[in-house]
Design a protein around this motif. Structure first.
Motif, PDB file in Angstrom:
ATOM      1  N   HIS A 158     -44.272 -15.117 -51.951  1.00 57.74           N
ATOM      2  CA  HIS A 158     -45.228 -15.251 -53.038  1.00 57.74           C
ATOM      3  C   HIS A 158     -44.677 -16.206 -54.082  1.00 57.74           C
ATOM      4  N   GLU A 159     -45.554 -16.635 -54.976  1.00 60.19           N
ATOM      5  CA  GLU A 159     -45.165 -17.559 -56.029  1.00 60.19           C
ATOM      6  C   GLU A 159     -45.237 -16.836 -57.364  1.00 60.19           C
ATOM      7  N   VAL A 160     -44.133 -16.830 -58.094  1.00 62.08           N
ATOM      8  CA  VAL A 160     -44.073 -16.204 -59.408  1.00 62.08           C
ATOM      9  C   VAL A 160     -43.452 -17.188 -60.385  1.00 62.08           C
ATOM     10  N   ASP A 161     -44.141 -17.440 -61.493  1.00 59.83           N
ATOM     11  CA  ASP A 161     -43.631 -18.348 -62.526  1.00 59.83           C
ATOM     12  C   ASP A 161     -43.239 -19.701 -61.937  1.00 59.83           C
ATOM     13  N   GLY A 162     -44.062 -20.188 -61.001  1.00 68.07           N
ATOM     14  CA  GLY A 162     -43.821 -21.505 -60.439  1.00 68.07           C
ATOM     15  C   GLY A 162     -42.722 -21.575 -59.407  1.00 68.07           C
ATOM     16  N   GLU A 163     -42.204 -20.421 -58.963  1.00 66.62           N
ATOM     17  CA  GLU A 163     -41.147 -20.409 -57.965  1.00 66.62           C
ATOM     18  C   GLU A 163     -41.633 -19.716 -56.706  1.00 66.62           C
ATOM     19  N   PHE A 164     -41.212 -20.249 -55.547  1.00 64.70           N
ATOM     20  CA  PHE A 164     -41.633 -19.728 -54.257  1.00 64.70           C
ATOM     21  C   PHE A 164     -40.546 -18.800 -53.738  1.00 64.70           C
ATOM     22  N   THR A 165     -40.899 -17.530 -53.490  1.00 68.43           N
ATOM     23  CA  THR A 165     -39.922 -16.517 -53.107  1.00 68.43           C
ATOM     24  C   THR A 165     -40.277 -15.912 -51.756  1.00 68.43           C
ATOM     25  N   VAL A 166     -39.340 -15.986 -50.808  1.00 66.83           N
ATOM     26  CA  VAL A 166     -39.501 -15.328 -49.511  1.00 66.83           C
ATOM     27  C   VAL A 166     -38.978 -13.904 -49.639  1.00 66.83           C
ATOM     28  N   LEU A 167     -39.730 -12.944 -49.108  1.00 62.99           N
ATOM     29  CA  LEU A 167     -39.431 -11.539 -49.336  1.00 62.99           C
ATOM     30  C   LEU A 167     -38.439 -10.958 -48.331  1.00 62.99           C
ATOM     31  N   GLU A 168     -37.710  -9.974 -48.805  1.00 66.67           N
ATOM     32  CA  GLU A 168     -36.749  -9.250 -47.978  1.00 66.67           C
ATOM     33  C   GLU A 168     -37.426  -8.719 -46.712  1.00 66.67           C
ATOM     34  N   GLY A 169     -36.725  -8.811 -45.575  1.00 65.40           N
ATOM     35  CA  GLY A 169     -37.273  -8.338 -44.311  1.00 65.40           C
ATOM     36  C   GLY A 169     -37.975  -9.425 -43.519  1.00 65.40           C
ATOM     37  N   SER A 170     -38.260 -10.567 -44.166  1.00 62.48           N
ATOM     38  CA  SER A 170     -38.854 -11.692 -43.440  1.00 62.48           C
ATOM     39  C   SER A 170     -37.859 -12.219 -42.413  1.00 62.48           C
ATOM     40  N   ARG A 171     -38.379 -12.873 -41.369  1.00 62.11           N
ATOM     41  CA  ARG A 171     -37.519 -13.411 -40.316  1.00 62.11           C
ATOM     42  C   ARG A 171     -37.544 -14.939 -40.346  1.00 62.11           C
ATOM     43  N   ALA A 172     -36.508 -15.539 -39.807  1.00 57.43           N
ATOM     44  CA  ALA A 172     -36.402 -16.991 -39.728  1.00 57.43           C
ATOM     45  C   ALA A 172     -35.830 -17.378 -38.377  1.00 57.43           C
ATOM     46  N   LYS A 173     -36.239 -18.529 -37.880  1.00 56.12           N
ATOM     47  CA  LYS A 173     -35.683 -19.044 -36.633  1.00 56.12           C
ATOM     48  C   LYS A 173     -34.442 -19.863 -36.944  1.00 56.12           C
ATOM     49  N   LEU A 174     -33.424 -19.724 -36.124  1.00 52.08           N
ATOM     50  CA  LEU A 174     -32.231 -20.534 -36.278  1.00 52.08           C
ATOM     51  C   LEU A 174     -32.616 -22.005 -36.144  1.00 52.08           C
ATOM     52  N   HIS A 216     -32.535  -9.946 -48.614  1.00 51.04           N
ATOM     53  CA  HIS A 216     -33.086  -9.713 -49.956  1.00 51.04           C
ATOM     54  C   HIS A 216     -34.094 -10.813 -50.258  1.00 51.04           C
ATOM     55  N   ASP A 217     -34.894 -10.622 -51.307  1.00 51.80           N
ATOM     56  CA  ASP A 217     -35.818 -11.670 -51.732  1.00 51.80           C
ATOM     57  C   ASP A 217     -35.016 -12.917 -52.085  1.00 51.80           C
ATOM     58  N   GLN A 218     -35.520 -14.096 -51.695  1.00 52.20           N
ATOM     59  CA  GLN A 218     -34.799 -15.328 -51.966  1.00 52.20           C
ATOM     60  C   GLN A 218     -35.723 -16.385 -52.551  1.00 52.20           C
ATOM     61  N   VAL A 219     -35.341 -16.915 -53.697  1.00 55.24           N
ATOM     62  CA  VAL A 219     -36.108 -17.967 -54.365  1.00 55.24           C
ATOM     63  C   VAL A 219     -35.769 -19.326 -53.763  1.00 55.24           C
ATOM     64  N   PHE A 220     -36.791 -20.160 -53.584  1.00 53.49           N
ATOM     65  CA  PHE A 220     -36.609 -21.530 -53.104  1.00 53.49           C
ATOM     66  C   PHE A 220     -37.188 -22.503 -54.121  1.00 53.49           C
ATOM     67  N   THR A 221     -36.664 -23.715 -54.096  1.00 58.69           N
ATOM     68  CA  THR A 221     -37.115 -24.720 -55.050  1.00 58.69           C
ATOM     69  C   THR A 221     -38.510 -25.235 -54.737  1.00 58.69           C
ATOM     70  N   SER A 222     -38.966 -25.022 -53.508  1.00 59.54           N
ATOM     71  CA  SER A 222     -40.298 -25.489 -53.126  1.00 59.54           C
ATOM     72  C   SER A 222     -40.796 -24.696 -51.932  1.00 59.54           C
ATOM     73  N   ALA A 223     -42.104 -24.775 -51.706  1.00 60.04           N
ATOM     74  CA  ALA A 223     -42.687 -24.118 -50.541  1.00 60.04           C
ATOM     75  C   ALA A 223     -42.170 -24.740 -49.250  1.00 60.04           C
ATOM     76  N   SER A 224     -41.870 -26.038 -49.273  1.00 58.62           N
ATOM     77  CA  SER A 224     -41.367 -26.710 -48.072  1.00 58.62           C
ATOM     78  C   SER A 224     -39.943 -26.277 -47.745  1.00 58.62           C
ATOM     79  N   ALA A 225     -39.113 -26.088 -48.770  1.00 65.76           N
ATOM     80  CA  ALA A 225     -37.750 -25.592 -48.523  1.00 65.76           C
ATOM     81  C   ALA A 225     -37.817 -24.208 -47.888  1.00 65.76           C
ATOM     82  N   ALA A 226     -38.765 -23.394 -48.370  1.00 59.99           N
ATOM     83  CA  ALA A 226     -38.922 -22.043 -47.823  1.00 59.99           C
ATOM     84  C   ALA A 226     -39.415 -22.083 -46.390  1.00 59.99           C
ATOM     85  N   SER A 227     -40.437 -22.893 -46.102  1.00 56.43           N
ATOM     86  CA  SER A 227     -40.992 -22.924 -44.747  1.00 56.43           C
ATOM     87  C   SER A 227     -40.016 -23.546 -43.758  1.00 56.43           C
TER      88      SER A 227
END
Length: 302
Positions: A207-223, A257-268
């Motif tokens: 989600h986006e809060v105060d202009g920051e994109f945050t991926v939530l705890e428990g989300s998965r990522a591909k190596l 844990h929840d992790q803030v990213f500088t942009s939606a692209s960095a998160a994706s």
């Protein structure tokens, strides 16, 4: 709708590059911020001789937030800063938090120091260089009323500091529900949930809060499997610091844990393991609406 707040900034030298002071109406706290090159100007001010806490901030390309910090306290902050000028090399900016009424005591600032160290480590936006957690047992040294006052002091400082571009204490705690993979019907814009994945799968929530994109705890990522870029290095940093935990399947990772990213692209990119356009990859939960389309809709309804 969150209530507004007025922060008063004074550019003592006429520019944001010089000494800046910050206050909030009806808050006894007082904040000064200056680049290291302007330390002499800060030390000329009477506020620097007061009891307070201070934050030394420098760049650190190897940390997730790109910064490292040191948090300290003193009966006379100026003495500590003069000492650090000759002994600590990393910092290029300093922020000093004191009180307009000079009512902060040694016990107060020890409490504030310990809490700020805890907050900075919890926010996971910088490398905290303090070798300990501040003065231990600080809460027991303060009466209940004083602890309440200091918690209020911290709540107001958390409003002022981001205005000064000091984000190392900003909490990544999520107001949204933990990852469940189920659609959300949240109305608050700050709690609108976005999903990312391939072929209809939902690997991650954000989600986006105060202009920051945050991926939530428990989300998965591909190596990472794409070409080598700064985003590959970012994913590796998150693995190294424990933000991303390897799964039983070596091709998958989980956010601890929840992790803030500088942009939606960095998160994706971190989630998908390849370069990506976050505005297109993230979609409103339960719909096919992309993040870009959602942003356009927000502008239309403003």
């Amino acid at each position: 709708m969150r209530e507004g707040k007025s922060v008063r900034l004074f550019l003592a030298e006429g520019s944001m590059g010089g000494l800046v002071t910050a206050e909030i109406m009806n808050w006894t706290g007082h904040v000064l911020a200056v680049q290291r090159s302007g330390l002499a100007e800060l030390l000329k001010r009477s506020e620097s001789n007061r009891t307070g806490v201070y934050v030394l901030i420098g760049e650190d390309p190897d940390s997730v937030g790109g910064q490292k910090v040191y948090i300290g306290e003193g009966d006379d902050v100026s003495r500590r800063l003069k000492d650090h000028e000759g002994k600590k090399e990393f910092w290029d900016r300093v922020v000093v938090l004191t009180s307009k009424d000079s009512n902060l005591t040694k016990a107060h600032v020890r409490f504030l120091e310990a809490k700020l160290i805890e907050m900075a480590r919890g926010a996971n936006r910088s490398e905290v260089t303090n070798g300990n957690n501040g003065t231990t047992g600080t809460e027991s040294l303060l009466p209940e009323a004083d602890r309440s006052d200091m918690q209020y002091y911290l709540s107001q400082a958390q409003i002022v500091l981001p205005v000064l571009q000091v984000n190392v204490f900003r909490s990544t705690a999520s107001p949204a529900a933990p990852f469940t993979g189920e659609p959300s019907a949240l109305d608050d814009v700050s709690q609108v949930v976005f999903v990312a994945g391939l072929k209809g799968e939902q690997w991650a929530l954000a989600h986006e809060v105060d202009g920051e994109f945050t991926v939530l705890e428990g989300s998965r990522a591909k190596l990472w499997s794409g070409t080598t870029t700064s985003y590959k290095a970012l994913q590796q940093k998150l693995i190294n610091d424990g933000t991303l935990r390897p799964d039983a399947d070596p091709n998958w990772l989980t956010f601890t844990h929840d992790q803030v990213f500088t942009s939606a692209s960095a998160a994706s990119a971190t989630v998908l393991g390849r370069n990506s356009n976050g505005k297109l990859e993230w979609k409103l939960q339960g719909t096919s609406t992309t993040y870009a389309q959602w942003l356009a809709k927000q502008a239309e309804t403003a």
